[in-house]
Design a protein around this motif. Structure first.
Motif, PDB file in Angstrom:
ATOM      1  N   TYR A  67      -5.475  48.077  62.531  1.00 52.21           N
ATOM      2  CA  TYR A  67      -4.623  47.073  61.870  1.00 52.21           C
ATOM      3  C   TYR A  67      -3.644  46.456  62.879  1.00 52.21           C
ATOM      4  CZ  TYR A  67      -6.236  48.694  57.275  1.00 52.21           C
ATOM      5  OH  TYR A  67      -6.983  49.007  56.183  1.00 52.21           O
ATOM      6  N   ARG A  81      -0.742  44.356  61.658  1.00 48.66           N
ATOM      7  CA  ARG A  81       0.379  44.949  60.931  1.00 48.66           C
ATOM      8  C   ARG A  81       1.453  45.457  61.902  1.00 48.66           C
ATOM      9  NH1 ARG A  81      -0.287  46.048  55.263  1.00 48.66           N
ATOM     10  NH2 ARG A  81      -2.185  44.952  54.678  1.00 48.66           N
ATOM     11  N   PHE A  95       1.967  50.147  54.113  1.00 50.35           N
ATOM     12  CA  PHE A  95       0.987  50.212  53.029  1.00 50.35           C
ATOM     13  C   PHE A  95       1.594  50.736  51.728  1.00 50.35           C
ATOM     14  CE2 PHE A  95      -1.548  50.036  56.861  1.00 50.35           C
ATOM     15  CZ  PHE A  95      -2.430  49.015  56.524  1.00 50.35           C
ATOM     16  N   VAL A 141      -6.762  54.179  53.900  1.00 45.50           N
ATOM     17  CA  VAL A 141      -6.558  52.816  54.374  1.00 45.50           C
ATOM     18  C   VAL A 141      -7.336  52.608  55.681  1.00 45.50           C
ATOM     19  CG1 VAL A 141      -4.840  51.196  55.254  1.00 45.50           C
ATOM     20  CG2 VAL A 141      -4.285  52.649  53.300  1.00 45.50           C
TER      21      VAL A 141
END
Lengths: 211, 636
Positions: free
Chosen positions: A142, A145, A159, A182
Motif C-alpha cells: 500500500y 497509504r 484501515f 488487508v
C-alpha cells in the motif's frame, strides 16, 4: 524429522515425556503447501508480550496468536499463553497451534527474535518456521497509504482497525490479524496469490520499498 | 485450542453486537451462540461480497466496519430503492437467506470493509433461539411484502390502463410525452425523428408549443413515397393541417367520437393554452371498458332479471381484476368481492320473492364456508342454507316445502350467475339444510357433543355461517348459543385443533417447498389446502374457544388472539401471511381465467418471482407458528 532431532535430549535442556510426545506430534503434521492461494491457507498471526531481562534486553512473558484460515478470522481458532513457571509447555503449545503454518508478525526483528530465543532456551532449538513481517510488506503493498516503514499504529489507523488493548498479546494479535487480511487482499490484486509468492517477495530487495 | 483465547475474541464480538440493533435486545444465550460463530472477513473497496449469481447465500453477513452497498441487479426493480447503504451492525441478505434463494441484490464494499459472516444454517438456528431476532427478520420480510404489492401493481398497470372507463379524461391516458418537430424542419429529418422515436404519428408544433399539423405513418406512403416528394422540403408542406385536437380534460369517449367522425386514428391532446400535451391513438381507446364499483352496484340493485345479473356477475370479475391491478390488498379485495356477491345474492333473492310468497315468515338466508367468512375467491361454488322459525299456528311440512321451492330457484339463479351448484349439495334447497332454529341448534349441538370426523368437517363449514338476507336476530341468537357451547366443551375444541393440525405447511426439512407428488400436477402447491386452510382452521378454533363472533379469519385471529394474550405484532404477521396466500390465489385464478382455463389453487413455486417465493415461505412459516400454538395449547 530434521529439526525434531535437534530437540532431542542431550542437545539441550531435558524434555519430559509429555512434551516430547507433543513435539513428535507436531513433527508429524504434514507440511502445508505454500503454493496454494491465500484463501486456501491457514496463517497464524503471533504477537508477544515482553518484560525487561536481568542482564538487559527483553524477556518473553506471554504470547497471543490468531489464525487467518482461508481468509477468515474465527474466534475459536486463537491461542494465548503466559510462560510463567512452565515456559517449555507454553512454547510447545504455541508450536502446536502454529502447526507449521506461515507465521505473521508486525516487526520481525523484535517479535521473531524474541520468539526464536524463547524456543531455543526452552525447547533447545529454533523450529524452522516461515515468517512474514507486515512492517516490511505493508509499505510495498500500500505505497499510496504510507510510504516507508511506519509504526503499527499508523497502519491500524489507516484501515480503521481498533486497537482494543495494546498490553494484551492476544488482542494485539487480533489487530495484526485484521491488518494481515488487508495485506492479503492487496497481495492477491498484485499477483502475489500464495504464501510462497509473498515470502519470495519479502526477500526480494527489488520489490520492497522503503526498507 | 485455548478456551480463554476464544472467550476473549468472542467477547469482542459481543461488545460490538450489543451496540447495534437488533442484537442489543437479543437474548443472552442467542447472542453468545452468534458471537461464537461469527468469522471476520475483509473486503477491499469496490469488491463484491455477494452477488445474485452466487446462488443461495452460504452466509449471513453483518457489517463490522466500513460501508456496504446493496444494488439492484437485472432489469426489474424488486425493491423500492435502487441502492441502499449498510453500515456497521447492519445485516444482509435477510430475505434471501431466510428463503434459501439467491439474493436479488448485489452487495459490494464501497470502502474497505470488514464483515462478520455467519453460516446460513446457524442463521436459521439463531432465529429459533432468539424470538427477538426472529421478530426482527419477520418485520423485515413483512416490509418486503409491501414492496411485493407495489411490484404487483406495476405488473398489472398495463391491464389497469386498459380497464379504465370511457369517462377517463385524456390527461389520464397519455402515457408518454409527444414527439413533435418544428414546421420548418426538412421532411427527411422529420421522418428520421419518427423512426428514432418509434411512433406512428408525428406532431408538428410551433415555437410556442401549439400544434400546427400532424403526419401519420399512413400518410407517408400516399403523400411522400408514391408521389416522390422532395425530402429536403419542410415538413409543413406535407403535413395534415390543421390537426384534430382535443383538450386534456375531454373524455376517452369524446376522443373515440372525434376519431369516428373524422376517420382519423390519432388525436392531439392540448392543455388550456392549446399547448401540445400528448397524442392519443385509436389503440389507446380500444380496450377501455365501462366498469366501476358504483356502476356495478347500481346495476345489481336495479337489475330486473337474471340476465342483467349475469352481466353484473361478469363485471364483478372484471372489477376484481382492476382492483388487483391497482395493488389493493387481499383483505380489502376479498371484502369487495364479498360485498358485491352479497348484493348480487340479495337481488336474486328479492327477484325470487316476487314469485314466492314468504310474507310473515321469520327466516334468514345463510352463507357458509368461505362466503360466510367474507373470503370468497373467484372460483367458489355456493354454500348456503336457511334458518327459519316455525310459528305455532303453522304446519311444518307445507312451510318447509314453500321454503325449499324458493331456495331451489335461488340456487339455480345463483348458478346462472356464475356460482356453481355445490357438488356436496350444501345448498338451501337441500331439506337437511333448510331447518328451524331448534333443528340447527340440535344439529350443531350433536357435532359438539360427538366430534367424530364428519361432525368436525361439518363444523368447519357450517360454524362459519353468516346472514345474507332476512332475520339477523335469529342467526345472532344461534351464534351466542354456539359460542357458549364450544367455549364450554374443551374436548370438542381439542378435536377441532387436532383436525386443524392434520395438514402441515409445505415447508421441507431442508427449507424448500414441498410440492405435490400427484403426477398430474407436478411441482405445484395447492394454496387452498396447504395454505389458506391452515390459517382458517386454526383461527376458527381460537374464535370458538375465545367466544369471538367474527367469521373472517383475519378478524378471528386479531380478536381471539389478543383475548388469549398473543402479541399484536405476531397476530399481524400471521394475518399478513394469510392475506399474502389469498393474494396469490386470487392472482393465480385471474391469470388462469384470462388464459381460458378454469381457476384453481395450484401454484408452482418455481413460477413465482424471487420476492414472492420468499414471502410465500415466510407466510408458511407463519402458518407453522400458529399451528405450533395450537399444538402447545391442546397438547397435540
Amino acid at each position: 524429522m530434521n529439526w525434531l532431532s535437534r530437540l532431542l535430549p542431550g542437545s539441550g535442556p531435558a524434555l519430559d515425556p509429555a512434551l516430547r510426545s507433543t513435539l513428535e506430534a507436531i513433527a508429524a503434521i504434514p507440511t502445508p503447501d505454500l503454493s496454494r492461494s491465500h484463501y486456501e491457507t491457514r496463517y497464524v498471526v503471533v504477537n508477544t508480550e515482553t518484560g525487561p531481562m536481568d542482564g538487559g534486553g527483553q524477556r518473553l512473558l506471554a504470547v497471543g496468536a490468531v489464525a487467518i484460515n482461508k481468509g477468515l478470522l474465527h474466534p475459536g481458532d486463537a491461542f494465548q499463553a503466559r510462560l510463567g513457571s512452565a515456559p517449555a509447555g507454553a512454547m510447545a503449545a504455541l508450536l502446536k497451534f502454529i502447526a507449521k503454518a506461515p507465521v505473521v508478525v508486525y516487526n520481525a526483528p523484535f517479535n521473531q527474535g524474541t520468539l526464536e530465543r524463547a524456543f531455543e532456551n526452552n525447547l533447545g532449538s529454533i523450529p524452522p518456521l516461515d515468517w512474514l513481517d507486515l512492517m516490511v510488506l505493508m509499505p510495498s503493498l500500500y505505497p499510496e497509504r504510507i510510504a516507508g516503514q511506519a509504526r503499527m499504529d499508523a497502519w491500524l489507523g489507516a484501515f480503521g482497525i481498533e486497537r482494543l488493548d495494546h498490553r494484551d498479546a492476544l488482542l494485539e494479535a487480533l489487530a495484526v490479524a485484521q491488518l494481515h487480511q488487508v495485506a492479503l487482499a492487496r497481495a492477491k490484486q498484485q499477483g502475489l496469490g500464495s504464501p510462497r509468492e509473498l515470502l519470495d517477495a519479502q526477500s526480494s530487495r527489488k520489490w520492497l520499498r522503503g526498507s | 485450542m485455548d478456551n480463554t483465547a476464544a472467550d476473549t475474541l468472542i467477547r469482542t464480538h459481543l461488545d460490538f453486537l450489543r451496540r447495534h440493533a437488533p442484537f442489543d435486545r437479543m437474548e443472552a444465550d442467542a447472542l453468545r451462540f452468534l458471537g461464537e460463530r461469527l468469522a471476520t472477513a475483509f473486503y477491499p473497496a469496490e469488491s463484491e461480497i455477494l452477488m445474485p449469481g452466487d446462488g443461495a447465500p452460504n452466509f449471513f453477513y453483518i457489517v463490522y466496519r466500513g460501508k456496504v452497498q446493496a444494488r439492484q441487479t437485472g432489469g426489474v426493480a424488486v425493491t423500492e430503492y435502487s441502492t441502499l447503504t449498510l453500515g456497521p451492525g447492519e445485516g444482509f441478505p435477510i430475505g434471501a437467506i431466510s428463503a434459501g434463494r439467491p439474493s436479488t441484490n448485489g452487495y459490494l464494499a464501497v470502502e474497505d470493509s470488514y464483515c462478520f459472516q455467519l453460516p446460513a444454517a446457524d442463521f436459521l438456528k439463531l432465529q429459533e433461539l432468539s424470538p427477538s431476532f426472529q421478530l426482527f427478520c419477520t418485520r423485515y420480510i413483512a416490509s418486503l411484502l409491501n414492496q411485493s404489492r407495489e411490484q404487483l401493481q406495476v405488473q398489472f398497470s398495463q391491464r389497469a390502463a386498459e380497464q379504465q372507463t370511457m369517462t377517463t379524461p385524456l390527461s389520464g391516458l397519455i402515457s408518454k410525452s409527444p414527439v413533435a418537430v418544428a414546421p420548418g424542419l426538412a421532411t427527411r429529418a422529420a421522418l428520421e425523428r419518427m423512426v428514432e422515436a418509434g411512433v406512428g404519428c408525428l406532431a408538428v408544433a410551433g415555437d410556442d408549443g401549439k400544434p400546427v399539423g400532424v403526419l401519420t405513418q399512413s400518410d407517408i406512403l400516399k403523400r411522400i413515397v408514391l408521389p416522390g416528394f422532395d425530402l429536403t422540403r419542410p415538413i409543413a408542406d406535407v403535413m395534415t393541417a390543421p390537426p384534430h385536437t382535443l383538450k386534456a380534460n375531454a373524455s376517452a369517449y369524446d376522443a373515440a367520437l372525434e376519431m369516428a367522425t373524422h376517420g382519423v386514428r390519432h388525436i392531439l391532446v392540448v392543455d388550456a393554452e392549446d399547448t401540445l400535451k400528448g397524442v392519443i391513438s385509436e389503440r389507446d381507446l380500444f380496450a377501455l371498458q365501462r366498469i366501476g364499483l358504483r356502476q356495478i352496484r347500481s346495476g345489481i340493485e336495479s337489475a330486473a332479471d337474471v340476465q342483467a345479473l349475469q352481466r353484473a356477475s361478469r363485471d364483478i370479475r372484471q372489477l376484481a381484476l382492476n382492483l388487483l391491478a391497482q395493488g389493493i390488498g387481499a383483505e380489502q379485495l376479498t371484502q369487495f368481492i364479498s360485498a358485491l356477491n352479497d348484493a348480487l345474492t340479495r337481488r336474486i333473492i328479492e327477484l325470487n320473492l316476487d314469485r314466492h310468497d314468504l310474507y310473515g315468515v321469520e327466516y334468514a338466508w345463510l352463507a357458509f364456508g368461505s362466503e360466510g367468512r367474507h373470503e370468497q375467491t373467484l372460483s367458489t361454488d355456493q354454500d348456503n342454507g336457511i334458518i327459519y322459525v316455525l310459528p305455532e299456528w303453522a304446519d311444518k311440512e307445507p312451510l318447509k316445502l314453500r321454503l325449499l321451492e324458493f331456495a331451489r330457484d335461488v340456487n339455480n339463479d345463483l348458478a346462472a350467475c356464475g356460482f356453481p351448484l355445490c357438488e356436496g349439495n350444501i345448498m338451501a334447497s337441500n331439506p337437511d339444510l333448510c331447518l328451524t332454529f331448534d333443528e340447527w341448534r340440535e344439529k350443531f349441538g350433536s357435532w359438539i357433543r360427538e366430534p367424530h370426523p364428519e361432525a368436525l368437517l361439518n363444523a368447519t363449514i357450517f360454524f362459519d355461517y353468516r346472514v345474507l338476507y332476512g332475520d339477523e336476530k335469529l342467526a345472532h341468537t344461534l351464534r351466542h348459543w354456539l359460542l357458549s357451547m364450544t367455549g364450554g366443551t374443551p374436548a370438542f375444541l381439542k378435536a377441532m385443533a387436532a383436525n386443524a393440525l392434520d395438514v402441515s405447511p409445505p415447508l421441507g426439512k431442508i427449507r424448500d417447498f414441498v410440492t405435490d407428488d400427484d403426477p398430474r400436477h407436478p411441482g405445484t402447491i395447492d394454496l387452498k389446502k396447504f395454505g389458506a386452510r391452515l390459517f382458517v382452521d386454526a383461527a376458527r378454533v381460537l374464535s370458538l374457544r375465545a367466544g369471538v363472533e367474527a367469521t373472517s379469519t383475519a378478524q378471528r385471529l386479531r380478536q381471539a388472539g389478543s383475548r388469549i394474550g398473543m402479541p399484536a405484532e405476531e397476530l399481524s404477521a400471521m394475518a399478513d401471511g394469510f392475506h399474502f396466500i389469498q393474494l396469490l390465489r386470487l392472482r393465480h385464478q385471474h391469470l388462469d381465467t384470462d388464459h381460458g382455463s378454469s381457476g384453481d389453487n395450484r401454484v408452482k413455486p418455481d413460477d413465482l418471482n424471487e420476492l414472492d417465493r420468499r414471502i410465500l415461505k415466510e407466510a408458511f412459516r407463519q402458518a407453522r407458528k400458529i399451528q405450533l400454538r395450537l399444538k402447545l395449547d391442546y397438547q397435540i
